[in-house]
Scaffold this active site. Structure first.
Site, short mmCIF file in Angstrom:
data_model
loop_
_atom_site.label_atom_id
_atom_site.label_comp_id
_atom_site.label_asym_id
_atom_site.label_seq_id
_atom_site.Cartn_x
_atom_site.Cartn_y
_atom_site.Cartn_z
N CYS A 134 0.75 -1.29 -0.13
CA CYS A 134 0.01 -0.01 -0.14
C CYS A 134 0.79 1.14 -0.07
O CYS A 134 1.95 1.15 0.05
CB CYS A 134 -0.73 0.02 1.16
N GLU A 166 3.61 -6.47 4.68
CA GLU A 166 3.17 -8.03 4.54
C GLU A 166 3.73 -8.56 5.62
O GLU A 166 5.12 -8.77 6.00
CB GLU A 166 3.37 -8.59 3.31
N ASP A 197 -3.15 -9.28 8.12
CA ASP A 197 -2.25 -9.20 8.79
C ASP A 197 -2.20 -7.69 9.20
O ASP A 197 -1.72 -7.27 10.33
CB ASP A 197 -0.98 -9.27 7.97
N SER A 219 11.08 -12.64 -5.55
CA SER A 219 12.23 -12.14 -6.46
C SER A 219 13.41 -12.69 -5.74
O SER A 219 13.19 -12.75 -4.47
CB SER A 219 12.01 -11.07 -6.79
N GLY A 220 14.67 -12.78 -6.15
CA GLY A 220 15.65 -13.49 -5.51
C GLY A 220 16.69 -12.24 -4.84
O GLY A 220 17.70 -12.80 -4.88
#
Length: 628
Positions: free
Chosen positions: A2, A79, A102, A377-378
């Site tokens: 957000c 998150e 959450d 993603s890494g």
């Protein structure tokens, strides 16, 4: 994810400033395209833009809970990955939940534990809570700074937001740059010193910090730092712990009420995440995992292997997609698209950034968003496990500066003598470097050296230096990539999670000796061993290759032509800061680029320098920046 905006004012009635609040919040619509919310009181006002990922109804914001006569109001960007554990703990203490978001877990955590609640949270977040009982604002940012937060304090008031563009919409905040801001843009950028907001009066809440603001003033406290422990686990135990932590982390981050996928480059890091995610999708009968890769038109024609990029990604992406049955989408962009996106990337980042590396990620994110809302993603594996070239090259280990900026002369040559005289580049960079070194926790007994053993002394010195390099990389280089990832993806309304940034994994890996991390003399050797069986052997031991960039000569031609137009326009705001004769000479000699001496990181060579100057000029122009 957000976008959040908040104001506290002890002297003026904020219920009269709704239009100001709405204007600030609307700048964050790309971060939260799905819903908006506002809460105003005489002393406090909150604005929120929402990207719906979990619990569409129960996660609405601003979120308000009452306890007796007191009100607690939350705006939250982030998150949580331990929501279930938090919920169970709070339920056991008598709390009840209205939904499964959450957001609600964060707010009720504050009701139970107050400001110390943040120490219990596992996730990526930036949030603000107005506590009417204490009459104070509580702001917190996640441990590693995955989610952004900036603020401006003036006498009797504080304003904060996810992005600086929102702050600049406030009528009392002006786009003014001083000596420090110029130094950050022209000497440090596209990185940024922790806590520095570049604009006069604007600060960044540092990662791992909380802020309390009341009538008694502003107080900032650090709640997290890299732990200072001697690593006592043997290789077998260490490997098992890394594997278990990583598997747990990825599985936690797959929770979503909207479509989810992975960004797949074919390298070790993204491939490991993809393998675990694909298996989880199959076990839960969710169909093939969506995966996405990025490339550039005719890159296969012009790609030449080098020390930083030893091989093309395409064959490895195909290998992974076929092995794990993913539903793969390859996104390819042409040079005009990439060049034009430099402007949008600078707008999204609020600053000039990583040139085509930023621009391509923005374009990539827009394409991904067409099919999914959440991606994994890494990023950060190289920082945590020692994957970058500067961990392995003596030149970098010996240099007394930031190892991703060894060739500072490549950028100083194009700066005007007046600017260099004012900024004193070497002094500024040295100060920032020494500030970072002074923060590094020393291991117990690390200063004890057996004087009769030169080998032992040399090994201890090397271990200490690599510990320094690791700290610098995690706290100074990694935030640049996290900022890039957040801004480019959120500008497209795409939430991207970064499992290698789980603080439990980072904490454990931080104190592992280098000899173990670089097992078998390989970059990320320990991580490779920990992932044995998760990936095919050839993917597991593939040499590191960074995020792809274009190798097409027309990119250089395009940015050089654009920069030429800028320097020929007498109204261009960047002109007073440039050494025009030196820049013109460089532009004439630039046909043989790349130079092999990048001025930032692994990828930013002379074409990216031209693009960075283009972005800087656009940024100065767009924000109507004034100087002091």
């Amino acid at each position: 994810m957000c976008g959040i905006v908040g104001m506290v004012n002890w002297e003026h009635d904020l219920t009269l400033q709704k239009e100001v609040l709405i204007g600030m919040t609307n700048t964050l619509i790309p971060r939260g395209p799905d819903a908006e919310g506002y809460w105003l009181s005489p002393r406090v006002a909150f604005g929120h833009r929402r990207l719906i990922v979990v619990d569409p109804q129960g996660g609405r914001q601003p979120m308000i809970r009452k306890r007796g006569e007191y009100t607690f109001t939350l705006i939250y960007n982030g998150e949580l990955y331990n929501t279930q554990e938090i919920r169970q703990e709070l339920i056991s203490r008598g709390y009840s939940f209205e939904g499964h978001s959450d957001t609600e877990a964060v707010l009720l955590s504050y009701l139970e534990w107050g400001p110390s609640c943040v120490e219990r949270l596992n996730g990526i977040f930036a949030f603000g809570i107005w506590d009417s009982k204490e009459e104070q604002l509580f702001i917190a940012r996640d441990r590693l700074g995955v989610k952004p937060l900036f603020y401006r304090e003036q006498t009797g008031s504080l304003v904060f937001a996810s992005e600086i563009k929102a702050l600049l919409k406030h009528p009392d905040i002006s786009p003014i740059i001083g000596k420090e801001g110029l130094s950050e843009i022209f000497l440090v950028g596209p990185a940024r010193s922790p806590g520095v907001g570049v604009f006069e009066g604007i600060s960044e809440l540092k990662p791992g910090h909380v802020l309390l603001y009341s009538k008694n003033g502003l107080h900032i406290r650090r709640y997290w730092a890299l732990p200072n422990n001697v690593h006592e686990d043997d290789l077998k135990t260490t490997t098992a712990k890394i594997r278990d932590l990583f598997l747990d982390t990825v599985k936690r981050q797959l929770v979503s009420d909207v479509p989810i996928g992975t960004l797949l480059s074919g390298g070790l890091d993204s491939s490991a995440i993809t393998a675990i995610a694909a298996e989880s999708q199959a076990q839960n009968n969710k169909g093939p995992l969506p995966t996405f890769s990025v490339d550039y038109a005719e890159n296969d024609k012009y790609f030449l292997p080098n020390a930083f990029q030893p091989g093309a990604d395409g064959p490895w992406i195909e290998r992974m997609s076929q092995t794990f049955g993913t539903q793969h989408t390859n996104c390819s962009f042409n040079i005009p698209e990439l060049v034009q996106a430099l402007k949008d990337a600078a707008l999204a980042r609020d600053f000039p950034g990583m040139a085509d590396v930023d621009a391509s990620l923005l374009l990539f994110s827009r394409e991904i968003k067409k099919k999914i809302t959440v991606g994994l993603s890494g990023e950060c594996a190289d920082e945590v496990f020692g994957g970058y070239p500067w961990f392995h090259r003596q030149e970098s280990l010996d240099a007394q500066t930031f190892p991703w900026a060894l060739h500072v002369e490549n950028r100083l040559q194009v700066l005007s003598p007046d600017l260099i005289e004012r900024l004193q580049p070497h002094d500024y960079l040295k100060t920032r470097y020494e500030e970072a070194l002074a923060e590094i926790p020393q291991l117990p007994g690390s200063s004890t050296v057996h004087q009769d053993s030169r080998t032992v002394k040399k090994n201890l010195q090397r271990e200490a230096r690599i510990r320094e390099i690791t700290y610098l990389t995690i706290t100074r280089f990694m935030p640049t990539l996290l900022d890039r990832k957040d801004r480019m993806t959120m500008a497209a309304g795409l939430e991207v999670r970064v499992p290698f940034c789980d603080h439990r994994l980072v904490e454990y890996a931080w104190n592992i000796p280098w000899e173990m991390k670089a097992l078998e003399g390989r970059e990320k050797g320990l991580l490779r061993h920990a992932l044995t069986g998760v990936l095919p052997e050839d993917v597991l031991w593939r040499r590191k290759s960074p995020y792809p960039k274009t190798h097409h000569p027309s990119y250089l031609l395009a940015v050089r032509t654009w920069l030429q137009e800028i320097i020929e326009d007498s109204t261009s705001p960047i002109l007073p800061f440039l050494n025009l004769p030196a820049l013109k000479d460089l532009m004439k000699l630039s046909d043989t680029i790349p130079s092999g001496r990048p001025w930032f990181g692994q990828l930013m060579d002379i074409p990216q320098l031209f693009a960075y100057l283009i972005q800087t000029n656009f940024w100065l122009q767009e924000n109507k920046i004034r100087f002091c």
